[in-house]
Design a protein around this motif. Sequence first.
Motif, PDB file in Angstrom:
ATOM      1  N   LEU A   1       1.587  13.620  -6.448  1.00 50.15           N
ATOM      2  CA  LEU A   1       2.866  13.658  -7.387  1.00 50.15           C
ATOM      3  C   LEU A   1       2.369  14.575  -8.672  1.00 50.15           C
ATOM      4  O   LEU A   1       3.003  15.266  -9.286  1.00 50.15           O
ATOM      5  CB  LEU A   1       3.004  12.075  -7.974  1.00 50.15           C
ATOM      6  CG  LEU A   1       4.449  12.171  -8.285  1.00 50.15           C
ATOM      7  CD1 LEU A   1       5.670  12.652  -7.158  1.00 50.15           C
ATOM      8  CD2 LEU A   1       4.935  10.695  -8.730  1.00 50.15           C
TER       9      LEU A   1
ATOM     10  N   GLN B   1       2.237  18.189  -8.139  1.00 48.63           N
ATOM     11  CA  GLN B   1       3.614  18.529  -8.070  1.00 48.63           C
ATOM     12  C   GLN B   1       3.912  18.965  -9.216  1.00 48.63           C
ATOM     13  O   GLN B   1       4.783  19.850  -9.488  1.00 48.63           O
ATOM     14  CB  GLN B   1       4.368  17.716  -6.918  1.00 48.63           C
ATOM     15  CG  GLN B   1       4.213  18.036  -5.546  1.00 48.63           C
ATOM     16  CD  GLN B   1       5.349  17.513  -4.419  1.00 48.63           C
ATOM     17  OE1 GLN B   1       6.317  17.237  -4.968  1.00 48.63           O
ATOM     18  NE2 GLN B   1       5.025  17.156  -3.389  1.00 48.63           N
ATOM     19  N   ILE B   2       4.009  17.897  -9.978  1.00 47.02           N
ATOM     20  CA  ILE B   2       4.516  18.069 -11.403  1.00 47.02           C
ATOM     21  C   ILE B   2       3.703  19.074 -12.231  1.00 47.02           C
ATOM     22  O   ILE B   2       4.541  19.817 -12.756  1.00 47.02           O
ATOM     23  CB  ILE B   2       4.379  16.580 -12.077  1.00 47.02           C
ATOM     24  CG1 ILE B   2       5.314  15.670 -11.517  1.00 47.02           C
ATOM     25  CG2 ILE B   2       4.665  16.728 -13.607  1.00 47.02           C
ATOM     26  CD1 ILE B   2       5.008  14.214 -12.130  1.00 47.02           C
TER      27      ILE B   2
ATOM     28  N   PHE C   1       5.002  22.357 -10.905  1.00 46.83           N
ATOM     29  CA  PHE C   1       6.770  22.692 -10.775  1.00 46.83           C
ATOM     30  C   PHE C   1       6.931  23.646 -12.126  1.00 46.83           C
ATOM     31  O   PHE C   1       6.651  23.520 -13.125  1.00 46.83           O
ATOM     32  CB  PHE C   1       7.358  21.210 -11.373  1.00 46.83           C
ATOM     33  CG  PHE C   1       8.994  21.729 -10.946  1.00 46.83           C
ATOM     34  CD1 PHE C   1       9.510  21.867  -9.912  1.00 46.83           C
ATOM     35  CD2 PHE C   1       9.588  21.632 -12.393  1.00 46.83           C
ATOM     36  CE1 PHE C   1      10.793  21.896  -9.858  1.00 46.83           C
ATOM     37  CE2 PHE C   1      10.998  21.633 -12.298  1.00 46.83           C
ATOM     38  CZ  PHE C   1      11.438  21.941 -11.370  1.00 46.83           C
TER      39      PHE C   1
END
Lengths: 512, 133
Positions: A13, A16-17, A20
């Motif tokens: 996570l 991904q953050i 992004f």
Amino acid sequence: MPIKSKDFIVEELKRQIEGFKPEAGEKLFGRVMEVGDGIALVSGLSEVMMSEMLEFKTSAGSVYGVVLNLNEGNVGSIVLGDALKIKEGDEVIATKRILEVPVGEAMIGRVVNPLGVPLDQKEEIKADKYYPIEKVAPGVISRESVKQPVQTGIKAIDAMIPIGRGQRELIIGDRQIGKTAIAIDTIINQKGQNMKCVYVAIGQKESKVAGIVAKLEAAGAMKYTTIVLAGASDPAPLLYIAPYAGTAIAEYFLDKGEDVLVVYDDLSKHAVSYREISLLLKRAPGREAYPGDVFYLHSRLLERSCKLNKDYGGGSITSLPIIETQAGDVSAYIPTNVISITDGQIYLEPDLFYQGNRPAISVGISVSRVGSSAQIKAMKKVAGKIKLEAAQYRELASFAQFGSDLDDETKKKLERGKRLFEIFKQEQYSPVPVEDQVLIYFAISNGFMDNVPLEKISDFEKDLVEYTRNNSQETLERIATSGLLDEVSEAELIKVISACKDTLDYLEQNND
Amino acid sequence: MKIKSQQYALALFELVKDKKGQELEKIVANFARLLTERNDDFKADKIALEFENLWYQENLVVRAEIKSARALKPATVKALAEKLRKISGAKELDLSEKVELDIIGGAVIKYGDKILDAGLKNRLQKFKEALAV
């Protein structure tokens, strides 16, 4: 190790953050100028692509559409969904995506609409992938000739009009004559044949489709079948994309190297829905008011049926398109088009149907352009003679009508022919396994049925199959697995047929 | 013969292109008379719109709209307009501003038939989609 897996999720996570990147993507937008009859005319969208998906932002949520016409200053599109929600002046956004449907194993056993939305009130479909509904057909390099059979389980078809995997065989005839029945029987007979099936209902009554689903469910055929339903009450755009969506679902299995059977029921209604869309988009009408590209409409669909060679996975898509004729007129526009595209046709004749010959397959006009390469060797051996006998019988029968004296040879042929056509009769939803067919055809072509009374033929058939199943099961199994009918099997068959006849009491004695 | 509003607009546009003062007034008055004569006066609104489109096209004017969650400072608007002029290649901008709470934050900019969505709502949506895969 639940904690570690949670760590992994958190790490993922975080990654991904961090990765992004919010992008202020530039999008095309336009406004609805006109809407109605499942068609919307949109202004703006100057750089939109052909068959790109559009998102109509209505006050009651998003509705999707597909671009079909690129004009100067406006764009013509079909609306897939509730066109009544769209109002003049609504904002339209180009999605930069081609229309896709969910595909995957999860589609099996389901009834979906052409957009892949389930209609059967079962759980939501978790798709593995999305496939574009329109795809260019596989090229020459990736294909090979059709050689494996599709067993339809219908005696007349498997013997005389064999269908191969990767073939396109048209089923054509008037309304209410058993076209769908042939397709459904074929689907039922695919049990254990390593075949996935897709049944695309285009403009069918929902009650009829419900009946078909129930029948397939009862026969255990829904375990390998997907039903794509665009019902009679659905708007024309949905009917138009239905066969392409069905083929996309089939292509997922093709890419995995599997064999798929697709039934398009029926393409006449598909052509009619396309005509409706075309006329509303103000494309010029041609013959029978169909647009000029109605041939391409079906040819690009049916070209996607194929048999791929080993290098490309070796899968296949076999298609059984259905065409409904008006009062037996096969020379109408759409029937001639589809006849010329497909690799053969099964023609169902009203006269035969009302005489009680069901399935009402007209042996003369029906052909399979792939021919005997799509039969197992055993079937090829027995069916070769059958075709000849059926042809000879038809010729003789027309002469014999004049009632002149006939010589014994002719009489014998006539009697044989009558029995043969009696064998072609078959109940609905009762496909016959190929080894049983070999047995039956072997019996008739070797004269074992000559002394069976005509009205007892179907009883004899049943008795013979049952007796052989009980007493010589291994012979049938050998034929089924090896696909061959060697001398040993032939001798055994002769023995078992004679033995079976000894147990029967309805045979004509004097003729033997 | 039916004349489309687009054709009316084009004819009017070509007539008035380099005209000024009284000459211009005369043409417009005549045009209005023609419309009533042909029973096409109901098309006036549409013709006006088409005319505006043609005018903008000819003079490289681009319609733009900036939507934001709160009213923007004049300096920000000016900076955005400058940037917009650059990407759209327009000489002039017909700029309008709009405050819409629905986009939460950031700005959504429309120009010509393009939309640049830098709104917070859209970003959150995109983030949601990225996480869902």
